[in-house]
Scaffold this motif. Structure first.
Motif, PDB file in Angstrom:
ATOM      1  N   GLY A 170     -17.448 -19.072   1.959  1.00  0.00           N
ATOM      2  CA  GLY A 170     -17.773 -20.029   3.008  1.00  0.00           C
ATOM      3  C   GLY A 170     -16.605 -20.914   3.375  1.00  0.00           C
ATOM      4  N   ALA A 171     -15.574 -20.912   2.543  1.00  0.00           N
ATOM      5  CA  ALA A 171     -14.355 -21.678   2.817  1.00  0.00           C
ATOM      6  C   ALA A 171     -13.203 -20.698   3.022  1.00  0.00           C
ATOM      7  CB  ALA A 171     -14.050 -22.623   1.666  1.00  0.00           C
ATOM      8  N   TYR A 172     -12.283 -21.094   3.875  1.00  0.00           N
ATOM      9  CA  TYR A 172     -11.151 -20.210   4.180  1.00  0.00           C
ATOM     10  C   TYR A 172     -10.153 -20.208   3.027  1.00  0.00           C
ATOM     11  CZ  TYR A 172      -6.995 -18.305   6.465  1.00  0.00           C
ATOM     12  OH  TYR A 172      -5.895 -17.548   6.779  1.00  0.00           O
ATOM     13  N   LYS A 173      -9.838 -19.012   2.551  1.00  0.00           N
ATOM     14  CA  LYS A 173      -8.806 -18.842   1.541  1.00  0.00           C
ATOM     15  C   LYS A 173      -7.889 -17.712   1.989  1.00  0.00           C
ATOM     16  CE  LYS A 173     -11.653 -20.291  -2.401  1.00  0.00           C
ATOM     17  NZ  LYS A 173     -12.206 -19.882  -3.733  1.00  0.00           N
ATOM     18  N   ALA A 174      -6.618 -17.885   1.754  1.00  0.00           N
ATOM     19  CA  ALA A 174      -5.670 -16.846   2.158  1.00  0.00           C
ATOM     20  C   ALA A 174      -4.465 -16.858   1.234  1.00  0.00           C
ATOM     21  CB  ALA A 174      -5.230 -17.043   3.604  1.00  0.00           C
ATOM     22  N   ASP A 175      -3.808 -15.721   1.182  1.00  0.00           N
ATOM     23  CA  ASP A 175      -2.637 -15.579   0.325  1.00  0.00           C
ATOM     24  C   ASP A 175      -1.701 -14.561   0.958  1.00  0.00           C
ATOM     25  OD1 ASP A 175      -0.961 -15.951  -1.762  1.00  0.00           O
ATOM     26  OD2 ASP A 175      -2.329 -15.226  -3.315  1.00  0.00           O
ATOM     27  N   TYR A 176      -0.428 -14.630   0.572  1.00  0.00           N
ATOM     28  CA  TYR A 176       0.550 -13.631   1.001  1.00  0.00           C
ATOM     29  C   TYR A 176       0.704 -12.595  -0.107  1.00  0.00           C
ATOM     30  CZ  TYR A 176       1.907 -17.010   4.599  1.00  0.00           C
ATOM     31  OH  TYR A 176       1.899 -17.887   5.660  1.00  0.00           O
ATOM     32  N   ILE A 177       0.582 -11.337   0.262  1.00  0.00           N
ATOM     33  CA  ILE A 177       0.689 -10.250  -0.707  1.00  0.00           C
ATOM     34  C   ILE A 177       1.999  -9.499  -0.477  1.00  0.00           C
ATOM     35  CG2 ILE A 177      -0.412  -8.203  -1.662  1.00  0.00           C
ATOM     36  CD1 ILE A 177      -2.072 -10.764  -1.920  1.00  0.00           C
ATOM     37  N   PRO A 178       2.927  -9.508  -1.453  1.00  0.00           N
ATOM     38  CA  PRO A 178       4.174  -8.735  -1.297  1.00  0.00           C
ATOM     39  C   PRO A 178       3.878  -7.238  -1.291  1.00  0.00           C
ATOM     40  CG  PRO A 178       4.371 -10.398  -3.031  1.00  0.00           C
ATOM     41  CD  PRO A 178       2.916 -10.289  -2.696  1.00  0.00           C
ATOM     42  N   GLN A 179       4.485  -6.528  -0.357  1.00  0.00           N
ATOM     43  CA  GLN A 179       4.297  -5.081  -0.254  1.00  0.00           C
ATOM     44  C   GLN A 179       5.625  -4.416   0.105  1.00  0.00           C
ATOM     45  OE1 GLN A 179       1.082  -4.607   2.603  1.00  0.00           O
ATOM     46  NE2 GLN A 179      -0.462  -4.708   1.000  1.00  0.00           N
ATOM     47  N   ASP A 180       6.622  -4.612  -0.736  1.00  0.00           N
ATOM     48  CA  ASP A 180       7.942  -4.045  -0.472  1.00  0.00           C
ATOM     49  C   ASP A 180       7.870  -2.519  -0.387  1.00  0.00           C
ATOM     50  OD1 ASP A 180       8.894  -6.601  -0.591  1.00  0.00           O
ATOM     51  OD2 ASP A 180       9.726  -6.430  -2.608  1.00  0.00           O
ATOM     52  N   ARG A 181       8.642  -1.963   0.545  1.00  0.00           N
ATOM     53  CA  ARG A 181       8.700  -0.511   0.718  1.00  0.00           C
ATOM     54  C   ARG A 181      10.147  -0.049   0.563  1.00  0.00           C
ATOM     55  NH1 ARG A 181       6.021   1.488   6.067  1.00  0.00           N
ATOM     56  NH2 ARG A 181       6.379   3.455   4.976  1.00  0.00           N
ATOM     57  N   PHE A 182      10.351   0.953  -0.292  1.00  0.00           N
ATOM     58  CA  PHE A 182      11.692   1.435  -0.612  1.00  0.00           C
ATOM     59  C   PHE A 182      11.968   2.766   0.081  1.00  0.00           C
ATOM     60  CE2 PHE A 182      10.481  -1.425  -3.950  1.00  0.00           C
ATOM     61  CZ  PHE A 182      11.645  -2.113  -4.257  1.00  0.00           C
ATOM     62  N   PHE A 183      13.244   2.933   0.484  1.00  0.00           N
ATOM     63  CA  PHE A 183      13.664   4.157   1.158  1.00  0.00           C
ATOM     64  C   PHE A 183      15.029   4.586   0.622  1.00  0.00           C
ATOM     65  CE2 PHE A 183      10.758   2.077   3.996  1.00  0.00           C
ATOM     66  CZ  PHE A 183      10.042   3.101   4.603  1.00  0.00           C
ATOM     67  N   ILE A 184      15.184   5.886   0.448  1.00  0.00           N
ATOM     68  CA  ILE A 184      16.482   6.466   0.115  1.00  0.00           C
ATOM     69  C   ILE A 184      16.964   7.240   1.340  1.00  0.00           C
ATOM     70  CG2 ILE A 184      17.722   8.144  -1.312  1.00  0.00           C
ATOM     71  CD1 ILE A 184      15.808   7.465  -3.592  1.00  0.00           C
ATOM     72  N   PRO A 192      10.754   7.774   1.888  1.00  0.00           N
ATOM     73  CA  PRO A 192      10.016   6.695   1.223  1.00  0.00           C
ATOM     74  C   PRO A 192       9.804   7.039  -0.246  1.00  0.00           C
ATOM     75  CG  PRO A 192       8.547   8.001   2.600  1.00  0.00           C
ATOM     76  CD  PRO A 192       9.928   8.506   2.870  1.00  0.00           C
ATOM     77  N   VAL A 193      10.110   6.096  -1.125  1.00  0.00           N
ATOM     78  CA  VAL A 193       9.983   6.340  -2.567  1.00  0.00           C
ATOM     79  C   VAL A 193       9.296   5.152  -3.218  1.00  0.00           C
ATOM     80  CG1 VAL A 193      11.976   7.883  -2.746  1.00  0.00           C
ATOM     81  CG2 VAL A 193      12.311   5.418  -2.969  1.00  0.00           C
ATOM     82  N   LYS A 194       8.636   5.435  -4.323  1.00  0.00           N
ATOM     83  CA  LYS A 194       7.948   4.380  -5.067  1.00  0.00           C
ATOM     84  C   LYS A 194       7.890   4.709  -6.553  1.00  0.00           C
ATOM     85  CE  LYS A 194       3.646   1.705  -5.139  1.00  0.00           C
ATOM     86  NZ  LYS A 194       2.314   1.508  -4.492  1.00  0.00           N
ATOM     87  N   LYS A 196       8.576   7.412 -10.023  1.00  0.00           N
ATOM     88  CA  LYS A 196       9.640   8.250 -10.582  1.00  0.00           C
ATOM     89  C   LYS A 196       9.612   9.637  -9.949  1.00  0.00           C
ATOM     90  CE  LYS A 196       9.160   9.987 -14.722  1.00  0.00           C
ATOM     91  NZ  LYS A 196       9.095  10.118 -16.203  1.00  0.00           N
ATOM     92  N   GLY A 197       8.419  10.180  -9.764  1.00  0.00           N
ATOM     93  CA  GLY A 197       8.301  11.509  -9.186  1.00  0.00           C
ATOM     94  C   GLY A 197       8.830  11.581  -7.765  1.00  0.00           C
ATOM     95  N   SER A 198       8.567  10.545  -6.957  1.00  0.00           N
ATOM     96  CA  SER A 198       9.036  10.564  -5.567  1.00  0.00           C
ATOM     97  C   SER A 198      10.554  10.457  -5.495  1.00  0.00           C
ATOM     98  CB  SER A 198       8.386   9.429  -4.776  1.00  0.00           C
ATOM     99  OG  SER A 198       8.739   8.165  -5.309  1.00  0.00           O
ATOM    100  N   VAL A 199      11.159   9.716  -6.426  1.00  0.00           N
ATOM    101  CA  VAL A 199      12.620   9.612  -6.459  1.00  0.00           C
ATOM    102  C   VAL A 199      13.237  10.941  -6.893  1.00  0.00           C
ATOM    103  CG1 VAL A 199      14.586   8.481  -7.568  1.00  0.00           C
ATOM    104  CG2 VAL A 199      12.604   7.127  -6.870  1.00  0.00           C
ATOM    105  N   LEU A 200      12.672  11.552  -7.913  1.00  0.00           N
ATOM    106  CA  LEU A 200      13.213  12.825  -8.401  1.00  0.00           C
ATOM    107  C   LEU A 200      13.059  13.936  -7.371  1.00  0.00           C
ATOM    108  CD1 LEU A 200      12.020  12.746 -12.131  1.00  0.00           C
ATOM    109  CD2 LEU A 200      14.343  12.414 -11.260  1.00  0.00           C
ATOM    110  N   SER A 201      12.038  13.850  -6.528  1.00  0.00           N
ATOM    111  CA  SER A 201      11.864  14.881  -5.503  1.00  0.00           C
ATOM    112  C   SER A 201      12.975  14.812  -4.456  1.00  0.00           C
ATOM    113  CB  SER A 201      10.501  14.742  -4.831  1.00  0.00           C
ATOM    114  OG  SER A 201      10.427  13.537  -4.076  1.00  0.00           O
ATOM    115  N   VAL A 202      13.520  13.613  -4.220  1.00  0.00           N
ATOM    116  CA  VAL A 202      14.643  13.470  -3.284  1.00  0.00           C
ATOM    117  C   VAL A 202      15.904  14.085  -3.886  1.00  0.00           C
ATOM    118  CG1 VAL A 202      16.092  11.824  -2.026  1.00  0.00           C
ATOM    119  CG2 VAL A 202      13.647  11.378  -2.293  1.00  0.00           C
TER     120      VAL A 202
END
Length: 244
Positions: A170-184, A192-194, A196-202
Motif C-alpha cells: 500500500g506504500a510505494y517502495k522502490a530500489d535500483y537493481i544492478p544488472q551489468d552485462r558483459f561482452f567479449i 554476451p558472456v556471464k 564460465k561456460g559462456s566464456v569458454l565457448s568464445v
C-alpha cells in the motif's frame, strides 16, 4: 656646420631609420602575438562552453534511496569526447539507469543533461567508457560500455541499473537493481558472456588450457568476481594465442 659633422650625421641616419623600423616591427610582432593569443583563448572558451549545452538534468524519484549513478553519487572530474572535441576536467555524473551524463557548469546552478548522441567516449575517474553503435549483427545494443580489457580481444561491460517498484504493502517502495552485462569482442562480434561456460565457448580453440587456468587461479564467475574472471581469462587466451 663643418664637413666632418655632416659626414657623421649622414652615417648615422640609416641606423636611426633602421632602429625606428625595428621598433615598429617589434611592436607589430607583439600586437600580432597578442591577437593570436586572444584568438586561441576565445576559441578554447567557445569549445569548452560548447560541451555545457543540453537540458536540465531531472533527478530520479527522491523516495528511491539508493543512487542511480556509477561508480558513486558525487561529482567526479573526467574527460568527454563531445561532438569531435575532447573536453578535460569536466565535473560529471554517469546515470546508468538512463545511460546518460550530467555535468556541472563552472558557474554552478543546475546540472545539465548533455546530448548523448554527441558523446562518443568519456572517462570518469579511472574508468573508461566508449559508445558502441550496435545492431543485431554485432550482438550488442547501442549504448555506453566500460572498457575492461583492451587487447586484440576486448572485454566490455554495460553498467545498468533498473528500477524495481513495489506497492503491495500500500506504500510505494522502490530500489535500483544492478544488472551489468558483459561482452567479449572477438573477430568483430560482441559475444554476451556471464558464466564460465559462456566464456569458454568464445575461446573454444583453447578451452582445455583455459579450464586448467581457471582451476589453478580459483576464478569464480559469480557476482562481484565475474568481472575479474572474464578479464583474466581473456588475457590468458591472448597469451596462449600470441594475440597481445
Amino acid at each position: 656646420m663643418r664637413w666632418p659633422t655632416l659626414v657623421l650625421i649622414a652615417t648615422l641616419l640609416p641606423s636611426i631609420n633602421l632602429l625606428g623600423q625595428s621598433v615598429k616591427s617589434d611592436s607589430l610582432f607583439i600586437q600580432q602575438a597578442k591577437n593570436r593569443a586572444v584568438g586561441v583563448y576565445e576559441r578554447a572558451i567557445y569549445r569548452q562552453e560548447h560541451v555545457y549545452e543540453g537540458n536540465e538534468y531531472i533527478p530520479h524519484d527522491h523516495r528511491i534511496k539508493i543512487h542511480p549513478f556509477y561508480p558513486i553519487d558525487t561529482l567526479q572530474r573526467g574527460t568527454i569526447a563531445y561532438n569531435g572535441t575532447d573536453y578535460h576536467d569536466v565535473p560529471m555524473l554517469y546515470d546508468i539507469v538512463r545511460d546518460e551524463l550530467s555535468i556541472q557548469p563552472p558557474e554552478g546552478g543546475y546540472r545539465i543533461r548533455i546530448h548523448t548522441n554527441k558523446v562518443s567516449a568519456f572517462s570518469i575517474g579511472p574508468y573508461q567508457f566508449v559508445k558502441i553503435l550496435g545492431d543485431s549483427a554485432l550482438g550488442a545494443p547501442t549504448g555506453f560500455y566500460q572498457l575492461l580489457h583492451n587487447g586484440s580481444v576486448k572485454v566490455f561491460v554495460r553498467r545498468i541499473k533498473t528500477i524495481h517498484e513495489d506497492i503491495s504493502s500500500g506504500a510505494y517502495k522502490a530500489d535500483y537493481i544492478p544488472q551489468d552485462r558483459f561482452f567479449i569482442l572477438k573477430d568483430g562480434v560482441y559475444h554476451p558472456v556471464k558464466t564460465k561456460g559462456s566464456v569458454l565457448s568464445v575461446f573454444a580453440d583453447k578451452g582445455k588450457e583455459l579450464k586448467k587456468f581457471i582451476r589453478a587461479n580459483q576464478l569464480k564467475f559469480k557476482d562481484l568476481q565475474r568481472e575479474e574472471a572474464i578479464s583474466r581469462v581473456t588475457q590468458q587466451y591472448e597469451e596462449l594465442t600470441h594475440k597481445l
